[in-house]
Design an enzyme around this catalytic site. Structure first.
Site, PDB file in Angstrom:
ATOM      1  N   CYS A 135       0.816  -1.212   0.000  1.00 64.22           N
ATOM      2  CA  CYS A 135       0.000   0.000   0.000  1.00 64.22           C
ATOM      3  C   CYS A 135       0.856   1.272   0.000  1.00 64.22           C
ATOM      4  O   CYS A 135       1.590   1.506  -0.950  1.00 64.22           O
ATOM      5  CB  CYS A 135      -0.990  -0.046   1.153  1.00 64.22           C
ATOM      6  SG  CYS A 135      -2.409   1.060   0.899  1.00 64.22           S
ATOM      7  N   HIS A 140      -4.150  -4.421   0.618  1.00 66.16           N
ATOM      8  CA  HIS A 140      -3.870  -5.014   1.928  1.00 66.16           C
ATOM      9  C   HIS A 140      -4.323  -6.476   1.986  1.00 66.16           C
ATOM     10  O   HIS A 140      -5.281  -6.815   2.699  1.00 66.16           O
ATOM     11  CB  HIS A 140      -4.583  -4.225   3.025  1.00 66.16           C
ATOM     12  CG  HIS A 140      -3.968  -2.905   3.337  1.00 66.16           C
ATOM     13  ND1 HIS A 140      -2.784  -2.777   4.027  1.00 66.16           N
ATOM     14  CD2 HIS A 140      -4.356  -1.645   3.034  1.00 66.16           C
ATOM     15  CE1 HIS A 140      -2.482  -1.499   4.161  1.00 66.16           C
ATOM     16  NE2 HIS A 140      -3.417  -0.794   3.564  1.00 66.16           N
ATOM     17  N   GLU A 185      -3.084  -8.757   3.582  1.00 70.74           N
ATOM     18  CA  GLU A 185      -2.866  -9.294   4.930  1.00 70.74           C
ATOM     19  C   GLU A 185      -4.011  -8.995   5.887  1.00 70.74           C
ATOM     20  O   GLU A 185      -4.054  -9.556   6.996  1.00 70.74           O
ATOM     21  CB  GLU A 185      -1.555  -8.730   5.501  1.00 70.74           C
ATOM     22  CG  GLU A 185      -1.629  -7.319   6.072  1.00 70.74           C
ATOM     23  CD  GLU A 185      -1.664  -6.216   5.022  1.00 70.74           C
ATOM     24  OE1 GLU A 185      -1.733  -5.034   5.418  1.00 70.74           O
ATOM     25  OE2 GLU A 185      -1.614  -6.531   3.817  1.00 70.74           O
TER      26      GLU A 185
END
Length: 309
Positions: free
Chosen positions: A142, A235, A237
């Site tokens: 990001c 993102h 994760e």
């Protein structure tokens, strides 16, 4: 995969309850294995949440991984205790004479600032320079990806008309590239950002391979041709409830924010969000570790410099 972390990290108990195999330092010392050395430069304010999310993401490979968490010394953290940082984190000064097999640079909630106005920008650029020579492959997330593209290649960031917020479909290209091996044609990934990198500049630069993009979210995944730099614009994760927490936090602060798209069933904030990106997120991190870190790094850590590029 065993992940080697420092003993007594608060996230360890959560990971163990999820049956993620952790190995403490004492046990690791008795194994005749050279673990993969991964650094995580954690620029997020809620550092323990990010620790948990990334350790989950790194837990689906048979490789033994030794994780070192890093933070910037030039920024005073306000959402994480100094005792936690002093106990579990290192800084650039601690690692500048070392080498790593892989490095992850997280996002940060500073995207509306000019890069040079970020209080730790000078320190971050030193880490970027160090990583070029001392890390086999770096994965940028990001804002971390936007910052590296700007510093390395002069690719600017562009402010969006409104926040890109939700879970978006992306289409894979260059399927034979190992980083996207095992991906479906279409996969989903979370985004939460007010800016984007200049996609046109990335497309025109033949040093990059674009591996996945979205009609709504733009380029999601790109890499340099040698695999030493991986750029992830969203993102992957994030856990199931991360966007929910962000939405409700901003609403409570009176910040105008739309519902995250493709997230709540029937757009009902009282329903449990759908987790529809975890499989591809795990595949992304596993492919990175296997094909761009493990298979490209020398056995002896001090040989990394001469083997890069």
């Amino acid at each position: 995969m065993p992940i080697r972390t420092q003993a007594n990290m608060p996230v360890n108990d959560i990971l163990e309850k999820e049956n993620i195999f952790l190995m403490d330092e004492n046990r690791a010392m008795h194994q005749d294995i050279r673990p993969i050395e991964i650094g995580i430069l954690n620029l997020m304010p809620l550092k323990e949440d990010t620790e948990l999310a990334l350790l989950r993401s790194l837990s689906n490979t048979p490789l033994q991984i030794d994780v070192t968490f890093l933070c910037t010394k030039s920024h005073m953290a306000t959402h994480t205790s100094m005792s936690h940082l002093n106990k579990f984190y290192e800084t650039y000064d601690d690692i500048k004479e070392k080498t790593l097999d892989g490095l992850i640079v997280t996002g940060a909630p500073v995207e509306l600032l000019p890069f040079e106005d970020v209080d730790y920008w000078d320190e971050l650029t030193k880490i970027f320079d160090w990583a070029k020579e001392n890390v086999t492959s770096t994965l940028f997330l990001c804002w971390g990806a936007q910052a590296a593209l700007y510093y390395y290649y002069g690719i600017r960031k562009i402010t969006l008309p409104k926040k890109l917020f939700g879970v978006y479909p992306h289409r894979v290209s260059h399927r034979k590239v190992p980083l996207v091996r095992g991906f479906d044609d279409i996969f989903w990934a979370p985004h939460s950002r007010n800016t984007r990198a200049d996609d046109d500049a990335i497309r025109k630069d033949d040093r990059f391979i674009i591996l996945a993009e979205s009609r709504e979210a733009g380029i999601f995944l790109a890499m340099t041709k040698d695999g030493s730099e991986i750029y992830v614009m969203g993102h992957p994760e994030y856990d199931r409830m991360t966007l929910d927490k962000e939405y409700k936090r901003d609403k409570a602060k009176g910040i105008k924010i739309d519902l995250p798209v493709n997230y709540y069933p029937n757009n009902d904030v009282n329903q449990k969000p759908l987790l529809q990106w975890r499989g591809h997120a795990n595949t992304l991190y596993t492919n990175w570790l296997n094909y761009y870190v493990y298979q490209n790094t020398p056995y002896e850590m001090n040989h990394i410099k001469k083997n890069l590029r």
